[in-house]
Write a protein that holds these residues in place. Structure first.
Motif, mmCIF file in Angstrom:
data_model
loop_
_atom_site.group_PDB
_atom_site.id
_atom_site.type_symbol
_atom_site.label_atom_id
_atom_site.label_comp_id
_atom_site.label_asym_id
_atom_site.label_seq_id
_atom_site.Cartn_x
_atom_site.Cartn_y
_atom_site.Cartn_z
ATOM 1 N N LYS A 278 0.836 -1.202 0.000
ATOM 2 C CA LYS A 278 0.000 0.000 0.000
ATOM 3 C C LYS A 278 0.871 1.253 0.000
ATOM 4 C CE LYS A 278 -3.935 -2.159 2.290
ATOM 5 N NZ LYS A 278 -4.735 -2.240 3.515
ATOM 6 N N ARG A 279 1.932 1.225 0.791
ATOM 7 C CA ARG A 279 2.829 2.391 0.857
ATOM 8 C C ARG A 279 3.530 2.619 -0.479
ATOM 9 N NH1 ARG A 279 3.486 7.284 2.008
ATOM 10 N NH2 ARG A 279 5.574 7.889 2.599
ATOM 11 N N ILE B 171 2.327 1.944 -3.441
ATOM 12 C CA ILE B 171 1.330 2.545 -4.333
ATOM 13 C C ILE B 171 1.196 4.035 -4.038
ATOM 14 C CG2 ILE B 171 -1.142 2.606 -4.869
ATOM 15 C CD1 ILE B 171 -1.090 -0.502 -4.500
ATOM 16 N N GLU B 172 1.151 4.396 -2.752
ATOM 17 C CA GLU B 172 1.061 5.806 -2.373
ATOM 18 C C GLU B 172 2.276 6.583 -2.873
ATOM 19 O OE1 GLU B 172 0.727 5.754 1.864
ATOM 20 O OE2 GLU B 172 -1.331 4.985 1.841
ATOM 21 N N LEU B 173 3.468 6.012 -2.704
ATOM 22 C CA LEU B 173 4.690 6.682 -3.147
ATOM 23 C C LEU B 173 4.738 6.832 -4.667
ATOM 24 C CD1 LEU B 173 7.271 5.032 -0.735
ATOM 25 C CD2 LEU B 173 6.500 7.417 -0.703
ATOM 26 N N GLU B 174 4.262 5.823 -5.392
ATOM 27 C CA GLU B 174 4.215 5.916 -6.851
ATOM 28 C C GLU B 174 3.279 7.035 -7.289
ATOM 29 O OE1 GLU B 174 3.105 1.909 -7.904
ATOM 30 O OE2 GLU B 174 5.188 1.349 -8.310
ATOM 31 N N GLN B 175 2.157 7.180 -6.608
ATOM 32 C CA GLN B 175 1.226 8.257 -6.940
ATOM 33 C C GLN B 175 1.855 9.616 -6.668
ATOM 34 O OE1 GLN B 175 -2.153 7.130 -4.556
ATOM 35 N NE2 GLN B 175 -2.971 5.750 -6.134
ATOM 36 N N GLU B 176 2.541 9.759 -5.552
ATOM 37 C CA GLU B 176 3.235 11.012 -5.243
ATOM 38 C C GLU B 176 4.308 11.310 -6.278
ATOM 39 O OE1 GLU B 176 4.698 11.409 -1.205
ATOM 40 O OE2 GLU B 176 2.928 10.382 -0.438
ATOM 41 N N ASN C 142 4.349 10.341 -9.407
ATOM 42 C CA ASN C 142 3.685 10.752 -10.646
ATOM 43 C C ASN C 142 3.295 12.225 -10.601
ATOM 44 O OD1 ASN C 142 3.896 8.244 -11.849
ATOM 45 N ND2 ASN C 142 1.881 7.560 -11.139
#
Length: 79
Positions: free
Chosen positions: A59-60, A62-67, A69
């Motif tokens: 989950k973390r 995924i959050e870091l990948e979104q940030e 992007n």
């Protein structure tokens, strides 16, 4: 009467017992069986703990990948 140890709750019980009177689990007959039972319980607990940790890490990520992007898009807009 001789005693053995319940592999589930760890209490001393009479060797003649088939089931532990405290927890109801089938009685362990030897110390070696008790040690093996406790080791297996430890391994199972660790496996479950690792699964929880891996899910949290996923989950973390995924959050870091979104940030990341968002940062990349922001940088590209300023060029």
């Amino acid at each position: 009467m001789k005693f053995c140890v319940c592999g589930h709750c760890g209490r001393s019980i009479f060797k003649e017992f088939v089931f532990c009177p405290w927890c109801g689990v089938k009685a362990v007959k030897t110390q070696a069986e008790y040690a093996e039972s406790r080791a297996n319980m430890f391994l199972i607990h660790n496996d479950e703990e690792r699964k929880v940790q891996l899910e949290a890490m996923g989950k973390r990520i995924i959050e870091l990948e979104q940030e990341l992007n968002v940062l990349v898009l922001s940088h590209e807009m300023h060029l």
